[in-house]
Motif scaffolding. Structure first.
Motif, PDB file in Angstrom:
ATOM      1  N   LYS A   7       0.830  -1.206   0.000  1.00  0.00           N
ATOM      2  CA  LYS A   7       0.000   0.000   0.000  1.00  0.00           C
ATOM      3  C   LYS A   7       0.865   1.257   0.000  1.00  0.00           C
ATOM      4  O   LYS A   7       0.485   2.288  -0.558  1.00  0.00           O
ATOM      5  CB  LYS A   7      -0.927  -0.008   1.220  1.00  0.00           C
ATOM      6  CG  LYS A   7      -2.005  -1.081   1.155  1.00  0.00           C
ATOM      7  CD  LYS A   7      -2.936  -1.004   2.355  1.00  0.00           C
ATOM      8  CE  LYS A   7      -4.043  -2.059   2.260  1.00  0.00           C
ATOM      9  NZ  LYS A   7      -4.941  -1.989   3.444  1.00  0.00           N
ATOM     10  N   ASN A   8       2.026   1.166   0.645  1.00  0.00           N
ATOM     11  CA  ASN A   8       2.940   2.301   0.706  1.00  0.00           C
ATOM     12  C   ASN A   8       3.918   2.201  -0.452  1.00  0.00           C
ATOM     13  O   ASN A   8       4.790   1.329  -0.478  1.00  0.00           O
ATOM     14  CB  ASN A   8       3.687   2.305   2.045  1.00  0.00           C
ATOM     15  CG  ASN A   8       4.547   3.548   2.237  1.00  0.00           C
ATOM     16  OD1 ASN A   8       4.877   4.244   1.271  1.00  0.00           O
ATOM     17  ND2 ASN A   8       4.908   3.840   3.477  1.00  0.00           N
ATOM     18  N   LYS A   9       3.792   3.087  -1.417  1.00  0.00           N
ATOM     19  CA  LYS A   9       4.611   3.009  -2.625  1.00  0.00           C
ATOM     20  C   LYS A   9       5.753   4.023  -2.638  1.00  0.00           C
ATOM     21  O   LYS A   9       6.350   4.283  -3.684  1.00  0.00           O
ATOM     22  CB  LYS A   9       3.716   3.157  -3.866  1.00  0.00           C
ATOM     23  CG  LYS A   9       2.757   1.964  -4.038  1.00  0.00           C
ATOM     24  CD  LYS A   9       1.862   2.119  -5.251  1.00  0.00           C
ATOM     25  CE  LYS A   9       1.130   0.816  -5.572  1.00  0.00           C
ATOM     26  NZ  LYS A   9       0.307   0.301  -4.476  1.00  0.00           N
ATOM     27  N   GLU A  10       6.064   4.580  -1.464  1.00  0.00           N
ATOM     28  CA  GLU A  10       7.226   5.455  -1.366  1.00  0.00           C
ATOM     29  C   GLU A  10       8.496   4.626  -1.561  1.00  0.00           C
ATOM     30  O   GLU A  10       8.622   3.529  -1.021  1.00  0.00           O
ATOM     31  CB  GLU A  10       7.277   6.142   0.004  1.00  0.00           C
ATOM     32  CG  GLU A  10       6.172   7.158   0.234  1.00  0.00           C
ATOM     33  CD  GLU A  10       6.298   8.363  -0.687  1.00  0.00           C
ATOM     34  OE1 GLU A  10       7.457   8.744  -0.997  1.00  0.00           O
ATOM     35  OE2 GLU A  10       5.268   8.904  -1.093  1.00  0.00           O
ATOM     36  N   TRP A  11       9.443   5.153  -2.344  1.00  0.00           N
ATOM     37  CA  TRP A  11      10.634   4.378  -2.669  1.00  0.00           C
ATOM     38  C   TRP A  11      11.440   4.005  -1.422  1.00  0.00           C
ATOM     39  O   TRP A  11      11.957   2.879  -1.322  1.00  0.00           O
ATOM     40  CB  TRP A  11      11.518   5.143  -3.653  1.00  0.00           C
ATOM     41  CG  TRP A  11      12.607   4.273  -4.204  1.00  0.00           C
ATOM     42  CD1 TRP A  11      13.925   4.249  -3.835  1.00  0.00           C
ATOM     43  CD2 TRP A  11      12.462   3.260  -5.206  1.00  0.00           C
ATOM     44  NE1 TRP A  11      14.612   3.294  -4.543  1.00  0.00           N
ATOM     45  CE2 TRP A  11      13.738   2.669  -5.409  1.00  0.00           C
ATOM     46  CE3 TRP A  11      11.385   2.801  -5.966  1.00  0.00           C
ATOM     47  CZ2 TRP A  11      13.954   1.647  -6.326  1.00  0.00           C
ATOM     48  CZ3 TRP A  11      11.607   1.779  -6.892  1.00  0.00           C
ATOM     49  CH2 TRP A  11      12.876   1.202  -7.052  1.00  0.00           C
ATOM     50  N   SER A  12      11.536   4.903  -0.475  1.00  0.00           N
ATOM     51  CA  SER A  12      12.286   4.603   0.753  1.00  0.00           C
ATOM     52  C   SER A  12      11.651   3.424   1.490  1.00  0.00           C
ATOM     53  O   SER A  12      12.359   2.568   2.038  1.00  0.00           O
ATOM     54  CB  SER A  12      12.344   5.833   1.668  1.00  0.00           C
ATOM     55  OG  SER A  12      11.026   6.262   2.015  1.00  0.00           O
ATOM     56  N   HIS A  13      10.331   3.361   1.488  1.00  0.00           N
ATOM     57  CA  HIS A  13       9.636   2.235   2.121  1.00  0.00           C
ATOM     58  C   HIS A  13       9.906   0.937   1.365  1.00  0.00           C
ATOM     59  O   HIS A  13      10.125  -0.118   1.973  1.00  0.00           O
ATOM     60  CB  HIS A  13       8.136   2.505   2.171  1.00  0.00           C
ATOM     61  CG  HIS A  13       7.329   1.331   2.652  1.00  0.00           C
ATOM     62  ND1 HIS A  13       7.246   0.981   3.974  1.00  0.00           N
ATOM     63  CD2 HIS A  13       6.590   0.402   1.956  1.00  0.00           C
ATOM     64  CE1 HIS A  13       6.486  -0.098   4.105  1.00  0.00           C
ATOM     65  NE2 HIS A  13       6.073  -0.467   2.897  1.00  0.00           N
ATOM     66  N   GLU A  15      12.546   0.172  -0.396  1.00  0.00           N
ATOM     67  CA  GLU A  15      13.922  -0.266  -0.136  1.00  0.00           C
ATOM     68  C   GLU A  15      14.053  -0.915   1.237  1.00  0.00           C
ATOM     69  O   GLU A  15      14.795  -1.880   1.418  1.00  0.00           O
ATOM     70  CB  GLU A  15      14.875   0.924  -0.231  1.00  0.00           C
ATOM     71  CG  GLU A  15      15.131   1.400  -1.656  1.00  0.00           C
ATOM     72  CD  GLU A  15      16.179   2.478  -1.720  1.00  0.00           C
ATOM     73  OE1 GLU A  15      17.028   2.423  -2.619  1.00  0.00           O
ATOM     74  OE2 GLU A  15      16.161   3.378  -0.852  1.00  0.00           O
ATOM     75  N   GLN A  16      13.308  -0.394   2.205  1.00  0.00           N
ATOM     76  CA  GLN A  16      13.374  -0.943   3.560  1.00  0.00           C
ATOM     77  C   GLN A  16      12.606  -2.258   3.678  1.00  0.00           C
ATOM     78  O   GLN A  16      12.958  -3.126   4.483  1.00  0.00           O
ATOM     79  CB  GLN A  16      12.808   0.068   4.566  1.00  0.00           C
ATOM     80  CG  GLN A  16      13.637   1.326   4.706  1.00  0.00           C
ATOM     81  CD  GLN A  16      12.899   2.420   5.457  1.00  0.00           C
ATOM     82  OE1 GLN A  16      11.861   2.182   6.076  1.00  0.00           O
ATOM     83  NE2 GLN A  16      13.436   3.630   5.412  1.00  0.00           N
ATOM     84  N   THR A  17      11.577  -2.423   2.837  1.00  0.00           N
ATOM     85  CA  THR A  17      10.712  -3.596   2.936  1.00  0.00           C
ATOM     86  C   THR A  17      11.216  -4.774   2.124  1.00  0.00           C
ATOM     87  O   THR A  17      11.140  -5.929   2.564  1.00  0.00           O
ATOM     88  CB  THR A  17       9.286  -3.237   2.467  1.00  0.00           C
ATOM     89  OG1 THR A  17       8.801  -2.128   3.240  1.00  0.00           O
ATOM     90  CG2 THR A  17       8.340  -4.421   2.647  1.00  0.00           C
ATOM     91  N   PHE A  18      11.738  -4.489   0.929  1.00  0.00           N
ATOM     92  CA  PHE A  18      12.132  -5.554   0.005  1.00  0.00           C
ATOM     93  C   PHE A  18      13.637  -5.475  -0.283  1.00  0.00           C
ATOM     94  O   PHE A  18      14.091  -4.530  -0.932  1.00  0.00           O
ATOM     95  CB  PHE A  18      11.361  -5.435  -1.315  1.00  0.00           C
ATOM     96  CG  PHE A  18       9.872  -5.484  -1.153  1.00  0.00           C
ATOM     97  CD1 PHE A  18       9.237  -6.620  -0.673  1.00  0.00           C
ATOM     98  CD2 PHE A  18       9.088  -4.376  -1.504  1.00  0.00           C
ATOM     99  CE1 PHE A  18       7.864  -6.662  -0.538  1.00  0.00           C
ATOM    100  CE2 PHE A  18       7.706  -4.414  -1.374  1.00  0.00           C
ATOM    101  CZ  PHE A  18       7.089  -5.566  -0.884  1.00  0.00           C
ATOM    102  N   PRO A  19      14.414  -6.454   0.167  1.00  0.00           N
ATOM    103  CA  PRO A  19      15.854  -6.449  -0.107  1.00  0.00           C
ATOM    104  C   PRO A  19      16.178  -6.377  -1.596  1.00  0.00           C
ATOM    105  O   PRO A  19      17.175  -5.768  -1.993  1.00  0.00           O
ATOM    106  CB  PRO A  19      16.328  -7.785   0.498  1.00  0.00           C
ATOM    107  CG  PRO A  19      15.311  -8.119   1.537  1.00  0.00           C
ATOM    108  CD  PRO A  19      14.006  -7.598   1.012  1.00  0.00           C
TER     109      PRO A  19
END
Length: 367
Positions: A7-13, A15-19
């Motif tokens: 749901k959160n499509k911010e790039w920083s999110h 990068e933190q969520t998916f290696p």
């Protein structure tokens, strides 16, 4: 409720969520075709171009989510395939490997319904086709094969975003190729729906033979039927056969190994088991006796070898792919008498290629 990879499509999110997203910033690209920089920069530009497209905005919400996920994943395996060739950087095979990664991610990490997951995986697999279709050895066959697995309007939108989401001197040529692809799909009757064939035999025959016509209707002289199972260990293939085909003769590599106390890691013993299975299968095939071929059959190359054998005896092949949700799969495997180690399961999952509709006379998905 519609599925979404996040749901959160911010790039920083991301990068933190998916290696695998974080990896993108460390993957270089060739400056001729990607002067914008690394894969992370390119992927962000592709997502921006996609979301800005009027055709994307007009899609139903679920199709938007499918296409967005495919755009995020389309170059995921440039991380494992990128190499230096002289003064150029290439990533041969990244789409094919990316398909398998997309499938694994959407099976284990962000569970998606089978049809949605396979649409995303197919978009990743074929994302370059609109740009290079006319350079394929058989453009029509390549096009029709893709049409059996992916919605072509979504594929064209992804390819257009891929072309716009980069800095290169030939961008207009790439966009022209996408427009040509749209016209090519319409001409070959596979734009809105997969190309229709007279029946399963006609479809199977067209994709097996060179220089064939999709309009050709072959004479049906098939005899007997092989129920060919496909699925990872622990998915329930034995249970499926007992429930739906009680009494049907079964040729099983696992049964042969266990009966003769052969170890799976012993390659010479496996070769012997395969020969025994082939002897059993040939006897049924000569008699025109229906039987089941029970093995994992998780790669197309392996399935093709066996299907070639079956059809050489004019047998009809029904290819049945079996799958259960990830957690159910792990539980079923752990409850088996001969459980497969978790690391081995994950290795096999990375190799999994879902049977395509044209691989046999009939392909059934039991999911």
């Amino acid at each position: 409720m519609e599925w979404t990879i996040t749901k959160n499509k911010e790039w920083s999110h991301l990068e933190q969520t998916f290696p695998w997203v974080a990896d993108m910033q460390h993957v270089p690209q060739d400056a001729v075709h990607h002067a914008e920089g690394n894969v992370a920069i390119h992927t962000r530009m592709v997502l921006q171009a996609l979301q800005a497209a009027a055709q994307y905005q007009a899609l139903p919400p679920q199709q938007q989510q499918i296409l967005w996920a495919a755009a995020l994943l389309h170059d995921v395996e440039k991380r494992s395939t990128t190499q230096q060739e002289g003064s150029h950087i290439t990533a041969p095979g990244h789409a094919r490997r990316g398909e398998r990664t997309a499938r694994a991610v959407l099976y284990t990490q962000v569970p998606a319904p089978f049809a949605i997951r396979e649409q995303v995986a197919a978009l990743v697999r074929y994302h370059g086709l609109p740009l290079w279709a006319m350079e394929k050895p058989d453009p029509v066959k390549s096009l029709l094969e893709a049409s059996l697995r992916v919605q072509m309007p979504l594929l064209a939108l992804l390819a257009e975003a891929d072309a716009r989401g980069r800095i290169c001197a030939d961008q207009q040529d790439l966009l022209d190729r996408v427009e040509l692809f749209r016209a090519f799909c319409d001409e070959q009757q596979c734009w809105q729906t997969p190309r229709r064939f007279a029946d399963g035999l006609a479809r199977f025959t067209y994709f097996r033979k060179e220089n064939g016509s999709p309009e050709y209707i072959p004479y049906d002289d098939l005899k007997g039927e092989v129920i060919m199972l496909s699925g990872l260990p622990g998915m329930g293939k034995d249970t499926f056969l007992k429930k739906h085909y009680p009494g049907l003769p079964v040729v099983s590599l696992d049964d042969i190994r266990r009966r003769h106390k052969l170890k799976p890691e012993d390659t010479s013993a496996t070769g012997w088991a395969v020969q025994q299975a082939k002897l059993q299968a040939r006897e049924y095939l000569r008699q025109g006796q229906p039987f089941a071929w029970n093995a994992t059959n998780i790669t197309r190359s392996l399935r093709t070898q066996w299907i070639d054998l079956f059809v050489s005896y004019k047998a009809r092949v029904r290819l049945v792919y079996i799958e259960v949700p990830y957690n159910d799969w792990l539980r079923q495997n752990n409850n088996r008498e001969h459980a497969v180690p978790h690391a081995a399961l994950m290795h096999l999952l990375q190799k999994l290629e879902i049977p395509a509709p044209h691989e046999a006379h009939e392909v059934v998905y039991v999911v």
